[in-house]
Write an enzyme that holds these catalytic residues in place. Structure first.
Site, PDB file in Angstrom:
ATOM      1  N   ASP A   1      -0.715  -7.467   1.686  1.00 19.60           N
ATOM      2  CA  ASP A   1      -0.135  -6.124   1.609  1.00 19.60           C
ATOM      3  C   ASP A   1       1.393  -6.172   1.757  1.00 19.60           C
ATOM      4  O   ASP A   1       1.959  -5.662   2.720  1.00 19.60           O
ATOM      5  CB  ASP A   1      -0.771  -5.258   2.721  1.00 19.60           C
TER       6      ASP A   1
ATOM      7  N   SER B   1       4.361   2.071   8.517  1.00 24.42           N
ATOM      8  CA  SER B   1       3.912   1.118   7.501  1.00 24.42           C
ATOM      9  C   SER B   1       5.065   0.539   6.701  1.00 24.42           C
ATOM     10  O   SER B   1       6.005   1.241   6.355  1.00 24.42           O
ATOM     11  CB  SER B   1       3.000   1.826   6.497  1.00 24.42           C
TER      12      SER B   1
ATOM     13  N   HIS C   1       0.811  -1.222   0.000  1.00 25.60           N
ATOM     14  CA  HIS C   1       0.000   0.000   0.000  1.00 25.60           C
ATOM     15  C   HIS C   1       0.845   1.274   0.000  1.00 25.60           C
ATOM     16  O   HIS C   1       0.315   2.374  -0.049  1.00 25.60           O
ATOM     17  CB  HIS C   1      -1.001  -0.010   1.165  1.00 25.60           C
TER      18      HIS C   1
END
Ligand SMILES: *[C@@H]1O[C@H](CO)[C@@H](O)[C@H](O)[C@H]1NC(C)=O
Ligand SMILES: *[C@@H]1O[C@H](CO)[C@@H](O)[C@H](O)[C@H]1NC(C)=O
Ligand SMILES: *[C@@H]1O[C@H](CO)[C@@H](O)[C@H](O)[C@H]1NC(C)=O
Length: 757
Positions: free
Chosen positions: A567, A687, A516
């Site tokens: 992801d 992330s 992502h």
């Protein structure tokens, strides 16, 4: 040096119990001790037995290195007026054959630069330029002019040495001696082997004031120790040929560590020695071996700390047990600590070896033995150490010295001014690599083991990092050395503001991150990977590869506005990152490299075995990083704990799906919450970063930070979780085919990882 029965001070100590009063007044005089251009330190003030050590500024030395205050109340050697520091010299380089040394000088002092050129027809090997260093050694390697027409390469003539023997075919011998006033460290005689190598190791000739620097020792000891420890590993494709010790199957490795505790009235000295030993065995744990340890202190007599016999009577010690034993160890200062009984230490080792051989004769023959001895004094009592040393050698070699030489390595570390330097060379084994090290003091020795992992020979080891348990000063590269795999990724999107993610270096060529982090249209030139590897900071990207099943809109019509299954993404760099202490890959599960880190050996280790070790308990301790390099403490929830953890996914904004398992598939790991303890939460910039554990001092990544129920960080980076602010991470055990396809590509040009079934 004669082995006297017992040193004068000890005799004194015995007497002292009868007449304490008379002796406590005895001291040595403080007259005439000073040195021009330097200073001195005392081990016990001016008391009897104290050791005085002279110190000059860098590049200078004291002609008298130390004095001992004897029973008579007199110094040995006696002080004289006019002592002054002198400039350090390097040994004579003009022993160079078939070429010229420039400039030709009678004597060479610190900072003098020499260059070397060969006569025509000869080729130069080694260093063409050398500088005389502050410790009295030449920089670089011995220059050699050779036509290399013989079986073995010309072994050269080290500065300050003379060599006899000039034919280098199989079985030919060369012998070395040092010029007057210099002492030798290393082999006296070397023989040309069929393999094209020389036996033993290159000798060095030094003045007696020369010490090894921590950098020199960590490099030389690091590579010698690697030779002693490296397991034979025929399958690995990336191996360099060379002389590695082949540990026969079923064989193991016994490491004996003996530490001199004489003159150690201060507890500080013992504590430092313990820290150094812990540091050493921790460094050994980086290699793919699980040694049996025997650790002892010795002074007048031997005090055991960890007894190797335990391993052979069904009571083996884990690394953690060994560390605990060292921590618990209390050196009993019984006043009898002034002797240095090296002979007793070696005898103790010999006795333990006999025990092992008697119990497990076959295993003994299949084992390698490494003896590492630290001494800071002259062996002044007990029997001559040479006897037990030669018995140990006979014991291991049996009647097959040639074949079994490599089964035994004896290393000697001499500390300080007072060691019997020349004798140390006689105790060690004559194997490849340097075996005698001379260091100024314990602090320098500590640096050695701190620096040892910088050594390039450890390149192949994933997950290595520094822990900095010992009082270490904050340096710019400290953070990098703690998480050398950490990558920062910045992306300039076609539309909207740029964004950044974290990632982890998984091979010198690849970064693992979250899918992502990228949007449609993010071409490789818009992506920058930052890893400070000592050469470059920003690395160019060749291609980024999201997992093919990643599709954020896949369940939009099922009430899941953003679906993060799969992801993960890999980034391939244009060039390899240069591996060093500050840039090194993390371990990822189900690779052979990680089996080594987890100390799982054998051909039948499976991916499942990694999972059992890494994700086994209901709560597994793990960490993630913030972009500011704060370490966040979290617990991965597994089993029943996981069910409750994923339930909270329904509380995410705009989430209308009612089945948590639809939102958080089996492919996720769950963290966050306040039970059993309050975790940190992941924040926006985290992330793509690694979810990792530190098993056996090696970092293993088990997940990739993906998404969370709610962002409660509000610009902060280190924030505690609330009851329901859970975070979800892609479980690397669930994306093995993707990782294997790209990282295990055996036909690719870059070095692949070896995946397990
Ligand atoms: C050698 O050179 C270094 C660097 O230029 C200098 O700091 C040092 O004092 C010099 N040493 C001696 C003994 O001249
Ligand atoms: C030791 O090695 C030999 C041959 O290398 C082997 O046959 C034997 O089984 C080994 N013994 C043990 C106890 O591992
Ligand atoms: C593996 O490497 C070869 C050679 O570079 C390349 O042609 C192939 O596409 C690669 N396979 C994958 C899955 O990346």
């Amino acid at each position: 040096m004669a082995q006297t029965a017992c040193w004068t001070l000890l005799t004194l100590m015995t007497v002292s119990s009868f007449a304490p009063g008379a002796l406590s007044q005895q001291t040595c005089s403080d007259k005439l001790l000073s040195i021009k251009g330097g200073h001195f330190t005392l081990s016990r003030d001016f008391e009897l037995g104290t050791l005085l050590a002279y110190k000059c500024q860098d590049g200078y030395y004291s002609p008298v290195q130390s004095r001992r205050c004897l029973f008579s109340g007199r110094w040995k050697p006696l002080p004289k007026r006019g002592l002054q520091c002198k400039k350090v010299r390097c040994p004579d380089p003009s022993v160079f054959k078939h070429g010229n040394v420039l400039p030709p000088l009678g004597r060479y002092y610190v900072n003098d630069t020499t260059t070397y050129e060969c006569f025509s027809d000869y080729k130069l090997y080694g260093s063409a330029t050398r500088v005389c260093k502050a410790n009295g050694k030449w920089s670089g390697r011995t220059p050699i002019c050779s036509r290399n027409t013989d079986h073995c390469p010309d072994p050269g003539v080290p500065a300050g040495a003379r060599r006899d023997g000039h034919i280098f075919n199989i079985g030919d011998k060369v012998t070395y001696r040092c010029e007057d006033g210099l002492m030798r460290v290393g082999s006296k005689e070397r023989t040309c082997k069929e393999s094209g190598d020389w036996t033993g190791n290159e000798p060095e000739c030094h003045f007696d004031y020369t010490f090894d620097t921590p950098g020199e020792v960590s490099e030389a000891f690091g590579s010698a120790l690697k030779n002693s420890l490296k397991q034979a590993d025929e399958e690995s494709p990336n191996q360099q040929q060379g002389k590695k010790i082949h540990l026969d199957k079923g064989g193991n490795i016994n490491i004996f560590i003996a530490i001199d505790a004489s003159d150690s009235i201060d507890k500080d000295h013992i504590q430092k020695s313990i820290d150094i030993t812990k540091n050493l065995i921790e460094k050994i744990s980086y290699y793919d071996v699980t040694p049996n340890y025997d650790i002892m202190f010795f002074a007048t007599k031997v005090t055991p700390v960890v007894d190797i016999k335990n391993y052979y009577i069904g009571n083996p010690k884990s690394l953690a047990d060994v560390i605990t034993d060292l921590d618990k160890f209390n050196f009993d200062d019984n006043g009898d600590d002034s002797g240095t009984n090296l002979g007793a230490a070696f005898t103790n080792i010999l006795e333990h070896m006999s025990f092992i051989k008697a119990r497990k004769p076959e295993q003994f023959l299949n084992s390698s033995h490494v003896i590492i001895m630290f001494t800071d004094g002259e062996s002044n009592m007990g029997q001559d150490p040479k006897r037990p040393v030669s018995q140990i050698k006979d014991f291991v070699y049996g009647n097959k010295k040639e074949q079994r030489m490599e089964k035994l390595d004896i290393y000697m570390f001499g500390l300080g001014q007072d060691v019997e330097r020349e004798l140390l060379t006689e105790y060690v084994t004559d194997n490849a690599g340097k075996h005698v090290f001379l260091m100024e003091d314990l602090d320098q020795l500590h640096q050695v083991f701190d620096e040892m992992i910088d050594e390039s020979s450890n390149v192949g080891l994933c997950g290595l990092h520094r822990d900095y348990s010992y009082g270490h000063k904050e340096t710019a590269s400290k953070y990098r050395q703690q998480q050398p795999w950490l990558a920062e990724i910045s992306v300039r999107h076609v539309e909207g503001s740029p964004s950044s993610c974290l990632g982890s270096l998984v091979t010198p060529r690849f970064i693992l991150t979250a899918a992502h982090c990228f949007k449609f249209g993010d071409t490789s030139d818009r992506i920058t990977v930052t890893i400070e590897d000592g050469k470059t900071k920003d690395h160019e990207v060749r291609i980024h590869i999201p997992h093919p099943d990643y599709n954020i809109l896949a369940k939009k019509d099922k009430g899941i506005p953003a679906f993060f299954d799969f992801d993960v993404a890999l980034i391939e760099l244009k060039e390899d990152v240069a591996i060093s202490a500050t840039a090194r890959p993390i371990c990822i599960p189900c690779t052979k490299e990680t089996s080594g880190a987890l100390k799982l050996t054998g051909a039948d280790v499976k991916c499942k075995d990694h999972e059992r070790l890494l994700l086994n308990n209901e709560y597994e301790d793990a960490y993630i990083m913030s972009p500011k390099r704060e370490k966040k403490f979290i617990k991965i929830k597994l089993g029943n704990a996981r069910d409750a953890c994923i339930e909270d996914a329904k509380k995410a904004k705009d989430m209308t799906a009612t089945d948590a398992k639809e939102i958080v598939t089996e492919n996720f790991l769950c963290t966050g919450g306040i039970a059993p303890v309050t975790d940190h939460v992941a924040c926006k910039g985290d992330s793509g970063g690694a979810l990792f554990t530190d098993k056996s001092h090696r970092t293993v990544q088990v997940g990739v930070v993906s998404w969370g129920v709610e962002d409660i960080c509000k610009g902060q980076t280190l924030v505690l979780s609330r009851e329901h602010t859970r975070d979800y991470h892609i479980n690397l055990f669930k994306v093995q085919p993707f990782l294997k396809k790209h990282l295990g590509n055996l036909t690719a040009k870059y070095a692949p990882l070896t995946f397990l079934e």
